[in-house]
Design an enzyme around this catalytic site. Structure first.
Site, short mmCIF file in Angstrom:
data_model
loop_
_atom_site.label_atom_id
_atom_site.label_comp_id
_atom_site.label_asym_id
_atom_site.label_seq_id
_atom_site.Cartn_x
_atom_site.Cartn_y
_atom_site.Cartn_z
N GLY A 13 -6.04 10.43 -9.41
CA GLY A 13 -5.95 9.13 -10.07
C GLY A 13 -4.69 8.94 -10.90
O GLY A 13 -4.69 8.14 -11.83
N LEU A 87 -9.36 7.94 0.35
CA LEU A 87 -9.27 8.61 1.64
C LEU A 87 -10.21 8.07 2.71
O LEU A 87 -10.12 8.44 3.87
CB LEU A 87 -9.53 10.12 1.46
CG LEU A 87 -8.49 10.83 0.59
CD1 LEU A 87 -8.85 12.30 0.42
CD2 LEU A 87 -7.09 10.70 1.18
N HIS A 106 1.44 4.29 -0.08
CA HIS A 106 1.52 5.42 0.85
C HIS A 106 2.79 6.20 0.56
O HIS A 106 3.85 5.60 0.37
CB HIS A 106 1.51 4.92 2.30
CG HIS A 106 1.49 6.03 3.29
ND1 HIS A 106 0.33 6.71 3.63
CD2 HIS A 106 2.49 6.62 3.99
CE1 HIS A 106 0.63 7.66 4.50
NE2 HIS A 106 1.93 7.63 4.73
C1 GRF Z 1 -0.59 9.41 -3.62
O1 GRF Z 1 0.46 10.17 -3.09
C2 GRF Z 1 -0.83 8.19 -2.77
O2 GRF Z 1 0.32 7.68 -2.18
C3 GRF Z 1 -1.71 8.71 -1.69
O3 GRF Z 1 -2.56 9.64 -2.34
C4 GRF Z 1 -1.92 10.14 -3.51
C5 GRF Z 1 -2.85 9.86 -4.65
O4 GRF Z 1 -2.46 10.43 -5.84
N1 GRF Z 1 -2.34 7.63 -0.97
P1 GRF Z 1 -3.24 10.07 -7.18
O5 GRF Z 1 -4.72 10.30 -6.95
O6 GRF Z 1 -2.95 8.64 -7.52
O7 GRF Z 1 -2.68 11.02 -8.21
#
Ligand code: GRF
Length: 216
Positions: A13, A87, A106
């Site tokens: 997060g 996810l 992404h």
């Molecule tokens: C990030 O790299 C985002 O681009 C990808 O998943 C990761 C999430 O990181 N979809 P976080 O949970 O926001 O730290």
């Protein structure tokens, strides 16, 4: 009325945190507020971050897919949905119901290195294996296909000789934290929109004012 944002997150997060900090910094003039954080992982750190801020944090159970997920979002009067490391596939009831109001970040320059199975460290491993010299961050609208929706903003990050996936991921993530909140703001406040023809209209000068962190 201030646009109401839901963030869907599966992991740490840190992007959620960047979004919260960004709108906090706007103070009383803030252009959007996060009203709900939801995750299919009961242990997601994102849920803890939300609770710590007094924001509704919902662990989605297996039944909360499809229509039930759309109902949950509707019950919080959600205007815009931000996926932040989410996810799971977003159900069609949600992508259709919030068309042009659901965004994702992404960690590559789409359409390269995206699609089903391309998440987390796998993206950066694939980037390094391919030998490309530039990767980056993409913010895009979400539709029914993984990582294929219309692109809102992108920012490059150099791939260094001998880069390790972890080091590259860290530099890319730092850019995500700058670009994603600004792009979400632009969508929530209507400065950027998805046209009926599927093309993105509008742009925000903030998209070119961020700086890639320089390699040490
Ligand atoms: C990030 O790299 C985002 O681009 C990808 O998943 C990761 C999430 O990181 N979809 P976080 O949970 O926001 O730290």
């Amino acid at each position: 009325m201030t646009p109401r944002v839901a963030v869907l997150a599966s992991g740490g997060g840190s992007n959620l945190q960047a979004i919260l900090d960004y709108f906090d910094a706007q103070g009383t003039e803030r252009r959007a507020e996060v009203v709900l954080v939801a995750s299919e992982r009961v242990t997601a750190r994102a849920l803890e971050r939300a609770r710590a801020r007094g924001i509704a944090a919902v662990a989605l159970d297996a039944a909360q897919r499809g229509e039930a997920m759309a109902s949950l979002l509707a019950s919080y009067d959600v205007d815009v949905i931000a996926l932040a490391g989410y996810l799971r596939f977003v159900p069609v009831d949600v992508t259709r119901g919030w068309r042009g109001r659901i965004v994702n970040v992404h960690p590559s320059l789409l359409p390269s290195f995206g699609g089903a199975g391309m998440y987390g460290s796998r993206v950066h491993q694939a980037v390094i294996a391919a030998g490309v010299r530039v990767t980056g961050v993409t913010v895009h609208f979400v539709d029914e296909e993984y990582d294929r929706g219309p692109i809102i903003a992108q920012w490059p990050v150099p791939v260094l000789p001998d880069d390790a996936p972890e080091a590259l991921a860290e530099r890319v993530l730092a850019v995500e934290h700058m670009l994603y909140p600004a792009a979400l703001d632009a969508v929530a406040s209507g400065r950027v929109a998805l046209g009926a023809d599927g093309r993105v209209t509008g742009w925000s000068p903030e998209f070119s004012f961020i700086c890639s962190p320089q390699p040490a």
